[in-house]
Design a protein around this motif. Structure first.
Motif, PDB file in Angstrom:
ATOM      1  N   LYS A 120      27.210  48.197  41.050  1.00 31.90           N
ATOM      2  CA  LYS A 120      25.886  47.517  40.432  1.00 31.90           C
ATOM      3  C   LYS A 120      26.220  46.375  39.775  1.00 31.90           C
ATOM      4  CE  LYS A 120      23.648  52.010  39.216  1.00 31.90           C
ATOM      5  NZ  LYS A 120      22.993  52.577  38.520  1.00 31.90           N
ATOM      6  N   GLU A 121      25.251  45.483  39.592  1.00 34.27           N
ATOM      7  CA  GLU A 121      25.626  44.111  38.972  1.00 34.27           C
ATOM      8  C   GLU A 121      26.239  44.150  37.481  1.00 34.27           C
ATOM      9  OE1 GLU A 121      22.824  40.582  39.561  1.00 34.27           O
ATOM     10  OE2 GLU A 121      22.233  41.194  37.524  1.00 34.27           O
ATOM     11  N   GLN A 122      27.034  43.322  37.053  1.00 35.59           N
ATOM     12  CA  GLN A 122      27.362  43.643  35.722  1.00 35.59           C
ATOM     13  C   GLN A 122      27.360  42.294  35.211  1.00 35.59           C
ATOM     14  OE1 GLN A 122      31.725  45.543  35.406  1.00 35.59           O
ATOM     15  NE2 GLN A 122      31.597  45.194  37.790  1.00 35.59           N
ATOM     16  N   THR A 123      26.699  42.392  33.962  1.00 35.15           N
ATOM     17  CA  THR A 123      26.295  41.076  33.266  1.00 35.15           C
ATOM     18  C   THR A 123      27.320  40.827  31.981  1.00 35.15           C
ATOM     19  OG1 THR A 123      24.524  42.238  31.839  1.00 35.15           O
ATOM     20  CG2 THR A 123      23.946  41.091  33.769  1.00 35.15           C
ATOM     21  N   ASN A 124      27.564  39.546  31.449  1.00 36.15           N
ATOM     22  CA  ASN A 124      28.498  39.085  30.469  1.00 36.15           C
ATOM     23  C   ASN A 124      29.787  39.891  30.405  1.00 36.15           C
ATOM     24  OD1 ASN A 124      28.184  37.620  27.988  1.00 36.15           O
ATOM     25  ND2 ASN A 124      28.331  39.304  26.695  1.00 36.15           N
ATOM     26  N   VAL A 125      30.520  39.871  31.739  1.00 36.52           N
ATOM     27  CA  VAL A 125      31.691  40.052  31.750  1.00 36.52           C
ATOM     28  C   VAL A 125      32.663  39.348  32.075  1.00 36.52           C
ATOM     29  CG1 VAL A 125      30.783  42.835  32.471  1.00 36.52           C
ATOM     30  CG2 VAL A 125      31.403  41.053  33.910  1.00 36.52           C
ATOM     31  N   MET A 126      34.193  39.521  31.747  1.00 38.82           N
ATOM     32  CA  MET A 126      35.166  38.540  32.034  1.00 38.82           C
ATOM     33  C   MET A 126      35.217  38.062  33.797  1.00 38.82           C
ATOM     34  SD  MET A 126      37.959  39.926  29.483  1.00 38.82           S
ATOM     35  CE  MET A 126      39.287  39.162  30.515  1.00 38.82           C
ATOM     36  N   PHE A 127      35.319  37.026  34.032  1.00 40.84           N
ATOM     37  CA  PHE A 127      35.369  36.601  35.274  1.00 40.84           C
ATOM     38  C   PHE A 127      36.479  36.939  36.082  1.00 40.84           C
ATOM     39  CE2 PHE A 127      37.151  33.321  38.326  1.00 40.84           C
ATOM     40  CZ  PHE A 127      36.276  33.264  39.125  1.00 40.84           C
ATOM     41  N   ASN A 128      37.782  37.421  35.385  1.00 41.24           N
ATOM     42  CA  ASN A 128      38.562  37.825  36.134  1.00 41.24           C
ATOM     43  C   ASN A 128      38.536  39.325  36.588  1.00 41.24           C
ATOM     44  OD1 ASN A 128      39.669  38.838  33.879  1.00 41.24           O
ATOM     45  ND2 ASN A 128      41.525  38.492  34.211  1.00 41.24           N
ATOM     46  N   SER A 129      37.634  39.868  36.153  1.00 38.57           N
ATOM     47  CA  SER A 129      37.459  41.321  36.370  1.00 38.57           C
ATOM     48  C   SER A 129      36.819  41.544  37.806  1.00 38.57           C
ATOM     49  CB  SER A 129      36.604  42.042  35.261  1.00 38.57           C
ATOM     50  OG  SER A 129      35.279  41.558  35.419  1.00 38.57           O
ATOM     51  N   ALA A 130      36.353  40.600  38.319  1.00 35.99           N
ATOM     52  CA  ALA A 130      35.633  40.806  39.724  1.00 35.99           C
ATOM     53  C   ALA A 130      36.785  40.966  40.592  1.00 35.99           C
ATOM     54  CB  ALA A 130      35.054  39.329  40.044  1.00 35.99           C
ATOM     55  N   PHE A 131      37.967  40.424  40.573  1.00 37.12           N
ATOM     56  CA  PHE A 131      39.186  40.541  41.364  1.00 37.12           C
ATOM     57  C   PHE A 131      39.703  42.069  41.243  1.00 37.12           C
ATOM     58  CE2 PHE A 131      43.593  39.655  43.070  1.00 37.12           C
ATOM     59  CZ  PHE A 131      43.002  39.204  44.338  1.00 37.12           C
ATOM     60  N   SER A 132      39.434  42.645  40.203  1.00 38.65           N
ATOM     61  CA  SER A 132      40.054  43.833  40.159  1.00 38.65           C
ATOM     62  C   SER A 132      39.113  45.094  40.390  1.00 38.65           C
ATOM     63  CB  SER A 132      40.268  44.046  38.433  1.00 38.65           C
ATOM     64  OG  SER A 132      41.384  43.337  37.964  1.00 38.65           O
ATOM     65  N   VAL A 133      37.869  44.521  40.859  1.00 32.77           N
ATOM     66  CA  VAL A 133      36.790  45.848  41.298  1.00 32.77           C
ATOM     67  C   VAL A 133      37.469  46.431  42.491  1.00 32.77           C
ATOM     68  CG1 VAL A 133      34.795  46.095  42.376  1.00 32.77           C
ATOM     69  CG2 VAL A 133      34.873  44.485  40.397  1.00 32.77           C
ATOM     70  N   GLY A 134      37.528  48.030  42.156  1.00 36.90           N
ATOM     71  CA  GLY A 134      38.069  48.624  43.468  1.00 36.90           C
ATOM     72  C   GLY A 134      39.445  49.032  42.751  1.00 36.90           C
ATOM     73  N   ASP A 135      40.419  48.308  41.893  1.00 32.80           N
ATOM     74  CA  ASP A 135      41.612  48.747  41.636  1.00 32.80           C
ATOM     75  C   ASP A 135      42.657  48.838  42.639  1.00 32.80           C
ATOM     76  OD1 ASP A 135      43.327  49.143  39.420  1.00 32.80           O
ATOM     77  OD2 ASP A 135      43.035  51.463  39.475  1.00 32.80           O
ATOM     78  N   SER A 136      42.547  47.870  43.422  1.00 32.08           N
ATOM     79  CA  SER A 136      43.694  48.054  44.584  1.00 32.08           C
ATOM     80  C   SER A 136      44.735  46.896  44.393  1.00 32.08           C
ATOM     81  CB  SER A 136      43.233  47.811  46.183  1.00 32.08           C
ATOM     82  OG  SER A 136      42.363  46.420  45.983  1.00 32.08           O
ATOM     83  N   ASP A 137      46.027  47.129  44.989  1.00 32.08           N
ATOM     84  CA  ASP A 137      46.954  46.191  45.034  1.00 32.08           C
ATOM     85  C   ASP A 137      46.508  44.848  45.806  1.00 32.08           C
ATOM     86  OD1 ASP A 137      48.678  47.710  43.371  1.00 32.08           O
ATOM     87  OD2 ASP A 137      49.787  48.188  45.023  1.00 32.08           O
ATOM     88  N   GLN A 138      45.691  44.896  46.650  1.00 32.90           N
ATOM     89  CA  GLN A 138      45.282  43.578  47.260  1.00 32.90           C
ATOM     90  C   GLN A 138      44.321  42.979  46.515  1.00 32.90           C
ATOM     91  OE1 GLN A 138      45.353  46.849  48.743  1.00 32.90           O
ATOM     92  NE2 GLN A 138      47.466  46.427  49.489  1.00 32.90           N
ATOM     93  N   GLY A 139      43.541  43.631  45.511  1.00 29.85           N
ATOM     94  CA  GLY A 139      42.549  42.829  44.744  1.00 29.85           C
ATOM     95  C   GLY A 139      41.400  42.687  45.744  1.00 29.85           C
ATOM     96  N   ASN A 140      40.436  42.041  45.104  1.00 30.91           N
ATOM     97  CA  ASN A 140      39.003  42.254  45.685  1.00 30.91           C
ATOM     98  C   ASN A 140      38.620  40.576  45.765  1.00 30.91           C
ATOM     99  OD1 ASN A 140      36.571  42.432  46.811  1.00 30.91           O
ATOM    100  ND2 ASN A 140      36.284  44.476  45.548  1.00 30.91           N
ATOM    101  N   PRO A 141      39.021  39.901  46.901  1.00 30.88           N
ATOM    102  CA  PRO A 141      38.683  38.564  46.910  1.00 30.88           C
ATOM    103  C   PRO A 141      37.259  38.233  47.127  1.00 30.88           C
ATOM    104  CG  PRO A 141      40.105  39.024  48.559  1.00 30.88           C
ATOM    105  CD  PRO A 141      40.262  40.121  47.760  1.00 30.88           C
ATOM    106  N   ALA A 142      36.630  39.144  48.029  1.00 29.46           N
ATOM    107  CA  ALA A 142      35.534  38.874  48.373  1.00 29.46           C
ATOM    108  C   ALA A 142      34.571  39.057  47.211  1.00 29.46           C
ATOM    109  CB  ALA A 142      35.008  40.008  49.390  1.00 29.46           C
ATOM    110  N   CYS A 143      34.946  40.023  46.184  1.00 29.51           N
ATOM    111  CA  CYS A 143      33.968  40.205  44.954  1.00 29.51           C
ATOM    112  C   CYS A 143      33.968  38.840  44.086  1.00 29.51           C
ATOM    113  CB  CYS A 143      34.511  41.175  44.261  1.00 29.51           C
ATOM    114  SG  CYS A 143      33.623  41.865  42.815  1.00 29.51           S
ATOM    115  N   THR A 144      35.396  38.200  44.050  1.00 27.63           N
ATOM    116  CA  THR A 144      35.416  37.103  43.068  1.00 27.63           C
ATOM    117  C   THR A 144      34.710  35.736  43.932  1.00 27.63           C
ATOM    118  OG1 THR A 144      37.787  37.804  42.557  1.00 27.63           O
ATOM    119  CG2 THR A 144      37.153  35.270  42.367  1.00 27.63           C
ATOM    120  N   GLN A 145      34.692  35.767  45.239  1.00 25.29           N
ATOM    121  CA  GLN A 145      33.833  35.019  46.007  1.00 25.29           C
ATOM    122  C   GLN A 145      32.364  35.034  45.572  1.00 25.29           C
ATOM    123  OE1 GLN A 145      34.427  33.932  50.188  1.00 25.29           O
ATOM    124  NE2 GLN A 145      32.378  33.452  50.532  1.00 25.29           N
TER     125      GLN A 145
END
Length: 498
Positions: A120-145
């Motif tokens: 779900k959409e998250q508001t007022n959260v730290m920008f770098n948390s987008a890359f951690s969505v899914g908690d994988s070693d590869q990160g989540n570049p699509a979420c950051t984009q």
């Protein structure tokens, strides 16, 4: 990194298929289906068929895949403490990299998890948390984009992720990068949990770093300035500038490009649109002619909000609007055709009866308008008018040195003030503002906007007319444009905050 990979790919194509296959097989891509379905429209080509390009650059601190020895710490997953949105202008001769602080409070739209479900959409959260969505070693570049597109309303055309190992290997491949420190740095500055000062890592001043030392340089933040991530961002911008300078100075030298391209492609995770050496070659060869001085870096307008970072409005909105309109940070239109000559830039303002008549001005072309420096001060209390007036002044060929707010009580009418020997220039500028009066005061030429200008330029005037185009965005505040660094700046300049 991309430029070197493209140059090496060109050499590989000429030299044989084995090397090309090696580079091609090095590159990893992320899932394009994880990008948002609700995205900003892509930029349209200009009249000459040229299109601006937005590239999101992400530095991953994943501890997986052998990165933990370089980065320290044993936490799983991946984070992105470095993110830069690189806007390459339509003329492909200018580029600007906008750093987005990791602690910026933003809205993160729905993102795809590794199991295929969407958050779900998250508001007022730290920008770098987008890359951690899914908690994988590869990160989540699509979420950051997705988060960057939501934040900027700009279409991100490509995303590139590089990890610790790749970064360290690339700096070795170029034989080191020149950096500078404003003060001595010790082990305890790099690792505050050490509990003591420790040995000297970096002496104050210029030096070359590579491998682990290069990684330590771009990661250190304690012991310099206010110890913040903002200061670290400034040093990362200086480092990238030096790296670009180092690679471009070597030209198409295979002994440099081949190791660098091999290291780069091994560390890359990219969007499907860049998912092969051939695609990288096609893309980057369009960018190879950008001059060092025309590559700029700046940090998104920000302020502290407790322990986090808030983005400053309307400054940040003006920045995104400028990029969307393909305006350089000094207000130039990079999508415009080449200027045919000084006379073509001169416009004729409509005439009107002024309260105090202004003597006949010298035509702007005769007065060498570009040599006339004009500041614009808003004395109306209404936002956005200074930028619109500055566009008028620039459109007539004059040089705008700054836009700001006037001190004192609001004025009812617009006044153009001038210093010694500037009366003729002031009278010419005043012609652009019907009803303006001219009077001595201060240095140079200053346009002080009154309520008459506000009445003639209501806020609705910025909206596009049916079937028409929107008014050009206001110039960026000097607090933003004045803080930018060029890739050819001194590596010891502008290295920290606080």
């Amino acid at each position: 990194m991309l430029w070197a990979t493209a140059g090496c790919t060109a050499l590989a194509v000429l030299g044989g298929g084995a090397l090309y296959y090696r580079l091609n097989s090095n590159i990893n891509t992320f899932d394009g289906d994880a990008l948002s379905k609700d995205r900003p429209e892509a930029a349209a080509p200009d009249a000459q068929g040229r299109t601006p390009v937005n590239v999101l650059l992400i530095g991953s601190d994943s501890r997986g895949n052998g990165n933990s020895d370089l980065g320290g710490g044993g936490d799983g997953g991946a984070r992105s403490d470095t993110a830069i949105l690189l806007h390459v202008y339509a003329d492909h001769k200018h580029a600007v990299g906008i750093s987005i602080p990791r602690d910026s409070l933003v809205t993160i739209p729905p993102c795809k998890l590794p199991n295929g479900k969407w958050t779900k959409e998250q508001t007022n959260v730290m920008f770098n948390s987008a890359f951690s969505v899914g908690d994988s070693d590869q990160g989540n570049p699509a979420c950051t984009q997705n988060a960057v597109e939501k934040l900027t309303n700009l279409r991100v055309d490509h995303t590139v992720v590089v990890d610790f190992n790749g970064f360290a290997s690339m700096t070795k491949a170029v034989g080191g990068v020149e950096v500078c420190l404003p003060t001595d740095i010790h082990e305890g500055d790099l690792n505050p949990n050490l509990g003591h000062k420790g040995k000297l890592i970096f002496p104050k001043g210029k030096q070359k770093v590579e491998g682990q030392a290069a990684l330590d340089y771009v990661r250190v933040r304690h012991g310099i300035g206010d110890g913040s991530d903002i200061g670290r961002t400034k040093r990362q911008q200086a480092f990238l500038s030096s790296l670009i300078k180092e690679v471009k100075s070597r030209g198409m030298d295979p002994t440099t490009l081949l190791p660098l391209a091999d290291a780069a492609t091994k560390s890359l995770t990219v969007d499907p649109g860049l998912g092969s050496a051939a695609k990288l070659l096609s893309f980057v060869m369009e960018l190879k002619d950008v001059d060092l001085h025309d590559i700029k870096f700046l940090t998104v307008p920000w302020r502290y909000e407790g322990p986090r970072v808030a983005l400053v409005h309307p400054d940040v909105d003006q920045l995104w609007a400028a990029l969307k309109a393909d305006r350089t940070i000094d207000g130039q239109d990079a999508s415009a055709p080449a200027d045919p000559g000084p006379a073509a830039a001169v416009t004729t303002a409509p005439t009107a009866t002024a309260p105090t008549p202004v003597s006949a001005p010298t035509p702007a072309s005769d007065a060498k308008a570009a040599e006339v420096k004009v500041s614009v001060l808003n004395s109306t209390g209404e936002t956005g008018l200074g930028g619109r007036a500055a566009e008028t002044v620039k459109g007539a060929g004059y040089t705008v040195t700054g836009v700001g707010n006037a001190v004192g009580k609001p004025r009812s009418t617009t006044v153009v003030e001038y210093g010694t020997g500037e009366r003729t220039a002031a009278e010419a500028v005043a012609k652009l503002f019907p009803g303006a009066t001219v009077q001595p005061g201060g240095r140079g030429v200053s346009v002080v906007l009154g309520h008459d200008f506000a009445a003639a330029n209501p806020a609705s005037a910025t909206a596009p007319a049916p079937g028409g185009t929107a008014t050009a965005p206001a110039p960026l505040p000097t607090s933003v444009s004045g803080a930018a660094r060029s890739a050819d700046d001194d590596p010891c300049a502008n290295l920290s905050y606080g």
